[in-house]
Each structure stands twice: as C-alpha cells, then as structure tokens.
Design an enzyme around this catalytic site. Structure first.
Site, mmCIF file in Angstrom:
data_model
loop_
_atom_site.group_PDB
_atom_site.id
_atom_site.type_symbol
_atom_site.label_atom_id
_atom_site.label_comp_id
_atom_site.label_asym_id
_atom_site.label_seq_id
_atom_site.Cartn_x
_atom_site.Cartn_y
_atom_site.Cartn_z
ATOM 1 N N ARG A 24 -2.090 -4.108 22.409
ATOM 2 C CA ARG A 24 -0.849 -3.959 21.628
ATOM 3 C C ARG A 24 0.378 -3.918 22.540
ATOM 4 N NH1 ARG A 24 -0.433 2.267 20.332
ATOM 5 N NH2 ARG A 24 -1.810 3.044 21.953
ATOM 6 N N ASP B 278 -9.602 2.283 32.544
ATOM 7 C CA ASP B 278 -8.564 1.312 32.151
ATOM 8 C C ASP B 278 -7.199 1.984 32.091
ATOM 9 O OD1 ASP B 278 -9.961 2.582 29.892
ATOM 10 O OD2 ASP B 278 -8.469 1.595 28.653
ATOM 11 N N ASN B 279 -7.147 3.288 32.234
ATOM 12 C CA ASN B 279 -5.859 3.986 32.275
ATOM 13 C C ASN B 279 -5.523 4.466 33.689
ATOM 14 O OD1 ASN B 279 -5.603 3.626 29.539
ATOM 15 N ND2 ASN B 279 -6.391 5.641 29.002
ATOM 16 N N ASP C 214 -0.344 5.296 31.247
ATOM 17 C CA ASP C 214 -0.894 5.318 29.895
ATOM 18 C C ASP C 214 -0.981 6.737 29.326
ATOM 19 O OD1 ASP C 214 -1.147 3.133 28.415
ATOM 20 O OD2 ASP C 214 -3.223 2.682 28.873
ATOM 21 N N GLY D 237 -8.435 -4.746 27.161
ATOM 22 C CA GLY D 237 -7.338 -5.633 27.524
ATOM 23 C C GLY D 237 -6.111 -5.103 26.798
#
Ligand code: AMP
Ligand code: MG
Length: 558
Positions: A108, A292-293, A302, A105
């Site tokens: 940052r 996730d990227n 990313d 998730g």
C-alpha cells in the site's frame, strides 16, 4: 540518516531532481504503477524539520494554500506525480512473528522517486538522495487481501513518532507531511483514510535480500547487493577494493563483493545494535520487529502499534495480536540478533557461514556499550565508574517497581542541583506513592538518591561544570513523548477535521527538551531553578495517563 545533517540548499517542490536508482534495477524487482487518487484530500500538517532537511523551505511559507503546499497536497492525493518521479512498489519478503512469508512487498506504499538534495559543503556542495515514499497510495500486486489504504490513526502515529525519534537523535525514517482524505476505510470500525509522505535514505529492508536468497535467485542477489554497496555502503566497497588481492582462484569482482558484503553486514550489525540500545534506553517498543520492517541502514522503520513506556513496564507488549509477547519491550535486543541472523542467512549463498557467525558475535558488546553510554548521558554521570551499570540497574528497578512515570522521573532528576538535598517532588515520585499498584517505598528511593548524589559529588565538579551536567541531562531527557493516550486525543481531533492539536504536538515533539515558551534548555533550567519542575510539567502535552487508566493495547491493523 545521520551522515547528512543540517539544512539543505533550498529548492522548489515543483522542480525537484530525481535519481531513481532502484527503478534501474531489473524489472522483476518491483512493479511500476501510479498512486491511486484519493477523495477530498487536505494537507493536515507538514514537518518543518523534514522540509528543511530536504531543502523544501517553501513549504513552510505562510499560507496553507501556497502553490508548493497545493502541489504537495496533489501528490499526496494521488492527483499527480511530479516530472522525474518513477513510482513503483518494491518486492520483498520476510519473517513475520518467526515464520517466513514469501508473499510480501509494498502492499500500500509506493516509492515515488529518489529526490536529490544538496547541502552547502566546505569545498563543493554535497549531494544526497532521499526516497519519497507515499504510504496509503493504493493496491499493488503485493497487497494480498489488503485495500492499499492507510488510516488517519496509524498515519498520525507514524508521523509524530518519526519526527520525535529524529529529534532525539535516534536513527529513523522521516515524515514530510500527513494528508487526510475523504476515503472511508474498513478496519475494526470504519475509519477516515490518510496518506503519509515517508522520507528515508533507503527503503531497503532485510526482507529484500531474504526474497532473493530464499527463492534461489543468486544472480539477482548479487545485483541487489552490488546496488546496496554502491549506493549505501560505498565505504565498505572502497575498503574491500583496497584489501582484496587478485588471485587465480576467483575473479577479482567476486572476491571484492564477498569482502564488501561482509563489511556491510558488520556495519548493519553495529548500527542495529546501537539502534536497539537507543530503543531500550528511551523506552521505545517497536512491537512489530518482523524482518520486513528492519531497515538495512539501521533506522527505526515502519511504525505500527509501537509504544513509549509511561510507567516503567519492563515487558510492555503494546500489540494485542502479539499474545506470545514475541515483540515485548524486554525481548527487543534478542529479536534484533535473531533478525540479523536471518539477514546473515540471506547472505550465506555468497559468504562463508563461519565469517557471518563471527560477525554476529560483535552484536551484544556493541549494544551493551551503546546502552551504557546513553544511560550515562541520561543520568548525567560524569566520567565512568565501574559501579555505574549497577546504579543504572537500580534506577530502572526503582522505576519499574514503583510504576513511576519514566519521563517525569528523568526530568525531575535532571533539574536536581545535587549540592542540595533531593527535592521532595523527586523523592515522592520515585517512592511510587503516585502509583496505585504498590506501597510507597520512600526509604528505597532515598537510598538510591543518596548513592547517586555521592556518585556525582565524587566527580568534584565546579559550579559551572555542575550546571553543564544538568544542561546536558535536560538536553537528552525529553519533556515531551508521544504518549499513547495523548496520540489518541490528537487522532480524534484530526478525524473530526481539526488539525491544530496535531501541529501543536508535532511542534513539541520535534523540540522535546523544553517548552516552546522557554525555547531553550538554558531557559528550562532557569525556570526549574526558580519555580521547580511543576512549572514545565504543568504543560498538558506532558500529562501522564490517568493513574487508574487501563493500559492501552493497540491493534496491528493499520
Ligand atoms: P506492516 O504490518 O505494515 O509492516 O505490513 C506488512 C505487509 O502487509 C506489507 O507487505 C504491507 O505492504 C502489507 N499491508 C499492510 N497493510 C496493508 C493494506 N491496508 N493494504 C495492502 N497491503 C497492506
Ligand atoms: Mg511493514
């Protein structure tokens, strides 16, 4: 990002309008929270191209302490959020280095809000919506052991690479600005902190869908799919509505969703294939192609320990934690497909697996076609010829085996008037005599150049068409590239509080096809014709790494 080109209608940073569509999804899709405030933040650089894309031209007015810039600085420092923003961390998961990780998730970064941008249309103004995402905004429930910070090093790298990719016409998230703060952040050493304002039409990743599918929340999966279709793939929804007949077997809404999701999957496959073709053509190694990227919209997303090839290393692995070489340069097309298969698995609770597999079958062909198209452009091959891909392959072999500087080689080739013999500088470069690793092979270089010359001559171009051909090459073969060793020099400057070189490199990378002195590819061609390519290659911002420099391998920690 390509369906909304050009400058937007100017708007004021202080009165932005937001349409926070993601924030209207079910509450457990995200965690609402404010950015953490950062010490002593300065605005190090603003990207004029990205500012124009958003209509934020007031950020470009003279004076680094203009009210708009001060407000942007405050937002990037976590000192204020603008009215209408609804900051949140998104929940997603994903496959990292081949393993499923349920605990991901935004750890940052925060989606501050989805800003509305208008652009003058032919009839009515067009509207688009862009995510403003602050990277380095603090800890979230998804931070695991992380500190929620971003450092200057990785933020400078992301800032410059995203603006450069956009200049090449390669789909990418954008970066509006980089702010440096007074935080001391522990990485392998203590480093200064930074925040980056990332801009994208969506931050949806493959991993958003994997989360819901792997945790068995199929109703939520439908909600997220409907959101993606409505907001980002309306054409797939419209097509499905037009094509789907009503039947007694299934409510129409479900049948339409199935057809539309399959249409969306095919679009994602095609866009991802074309994206990776562009990476392969321009020598970009993403280095952390975890799911996730991977952007659902098919953009470069990313930026981590990426690299652009300098000398042509067929399987550069820039990330030193990737010892197996999973994300090396040559692996990217295969990994792209593997990642799309993971997305297919996430859609499989809704869609027939055979239809998903069949859709994946288009990936390879799409990638090859796009790669061939780009390589023809880069080599300036008029029309098409059956032998072209052999010529391309031999060119790449020549670059690889001679460890030839990728960028300089394309640039020299672009300047060559093929009615003349090949310039000595080009022969010497391609022969590999400038590399330390191999013996020069001038005969091989000359032989390729002769074949190339014959290929162009066969097209029988007029003088004017030949000039246009070279202009086309100069306009797609960059002079400037975010070379790792140059990035390190800029990072060192910014860490010491000097932002001048950051702006200077950003300026070149966002117009990478000519020197600022020339100002156009036409002027670059004129200069090359009059003085040879040495004139433009003398620019220090195009300097290759020292011949005896060890390859720089980067850490994943950012
Ligand atoms: P990345 O390698 O940047 O794609 O990050 C992978 C995951 O780790 C994501 O969930 C990030 O939000 C999270 N992450 C990376 N760095 C940090 C950090 N310094 N603090 C908190 N979370 C982080
Ligand atoms: Mg990530």
């Amino acid at each position: 990002m390509s369906d909304f080109p050009g400058a937007a209608t100017p708007q004021s940073f202080s009165t932005l309008r937001f349409n926070n569509r993601y924030a209207r999804l079910p509450e457990h899709f995200f965690s609402r929270m404010a950015p953490q405030s950062r010490l002593a933040t300065r605005l190090a650089d603003v990207s004029p191209d990205c500012a124009r894309l958003l209509g934020l031209t007031e950020l470009l007015e003279d004076g680094s302490d203009s009210p708009a810039r001060e407000q942007l600085r405050q937002v990037m420092a976590g000192e204020q959020v603008l009215p209408g923003m609804d900051a949140l961390a998104q929940k997603y998961t994903g496959h990292q280095f081949g393993q499923y990780n349920p605990q991901l998730g935004d750890g940052r970064g925060l989606l501050l809000g989805e800003m509305i941008v208008t652009r003058p249309g032919t009839d009515v103004p067009q509207e688009a919506t862009f995510d403003l995402h602050l990277k380095g905004a603090g800890r979230t429930p998804y931070s695991r052991f992380g500190d929620g910070q971003a450092v200057v090093r990785s933020s400078v790298r992301e800032y410059l690479a995203s603006e450069y990719m956009a200049a090449l016409g390669i789909p990418t998230s954008r970066a509006l600005a980089l702010a440096v703060n007074g935080e001391r952040v522990q990485r392998e050493v203590i480093e200064p902190g930074a925040t980056l304002m990332r801009v994208a039409e969506s931050h949806l990743r493959f991993g958003h869908f994997e989360w819901l599918a792997h945790s068995g929340r199929y109703d939520d999966l439908k909600v997220l799919i409907d959101h993606a279709l409505r907001e980002h793939f309306p054409e797939c929804l419209a097509q499905a509505r037009a094509d789907t007949p009503s039947s007694d077997d299934m409510p129409l809404e479900d049948a339409v969703r199935i057809a539309a999701t399959l249409g969306m999957f095919k679009t994602v496959i095609a866009r991802t294939a074309r994206l990776i073709a562009a990476w392969q053509s321009y020598g970009f190694v993403h280095a952390v192609m975890n799911t996730d990227n991977m952007s659902l919209l098919g953009m470069t997303f990313d930026y981590g320990p990426y690299a652009f090839l300098d000398g042509y290393e067929a399987n550069l692995i820039p990330n030193h934690t990737d010892q197996a070489g999973r994300y090396g340069f040559a692996q990217q097309p295969g990994i792209g497909l593997w990642n799309l298969e993971r997305l297919g698995v996430a859609f499989s609770p809704l869609i027939d697996v055979e239809a998903l597999s069949e859709a994946l079958g288009q990936y390879e062909g799409e990638l090859q076609r796009e790669y061939a198209r780009l390589m023809r452009l880069r080599l300036g091959l008029p029309d098409t010829d059956d032998e072209d891909m052999t010529l391309v392959q031999q060119w790449r072999d020549l670059l690889t085996e001679g460890r030839v500087d990728h960028t300089h080689a394309y640039r020299l080739l672009s300047h060559w008037d093929v009615a003349q013999p090949a310039p000595a500088a080009l022969v010497t470069l391609l022969a590999g005599t400038q590399g330390l690793h191999v013996d020069a092979d001038e005969a091989r270089a000359t032989s390729w150049l002769t074949r190339y010359q014959a290929r162009i001559a066969a097209a029988d171009l007029s003088d004017d068409d030949e000039r246009q051909r070279r202009l086309g090459m100069l306009g797609c073969n960059p002079l400037y590239v975010p070379r790792t060793h140059l990035l390190l020099e800029v990072i060192a400057q910014v860490e010491q509080g000097n932002d001048g070189s950051l702006s200077a490199f950003r300026k070149r990378l966002s117009m990478p096809f000519f020197r600022p002195e020339e100002g156009s590819v036409e002027a670059a061609l004129t200069l090359g014709t009059a003085q040879g390519v040495d004139a433009e290659l003398a620019d220090d911002w195009t300097r290759p790494p020292a011949l005896d420099a060890a390859p720089i391998c980067m850490s994943c920690s950012s």
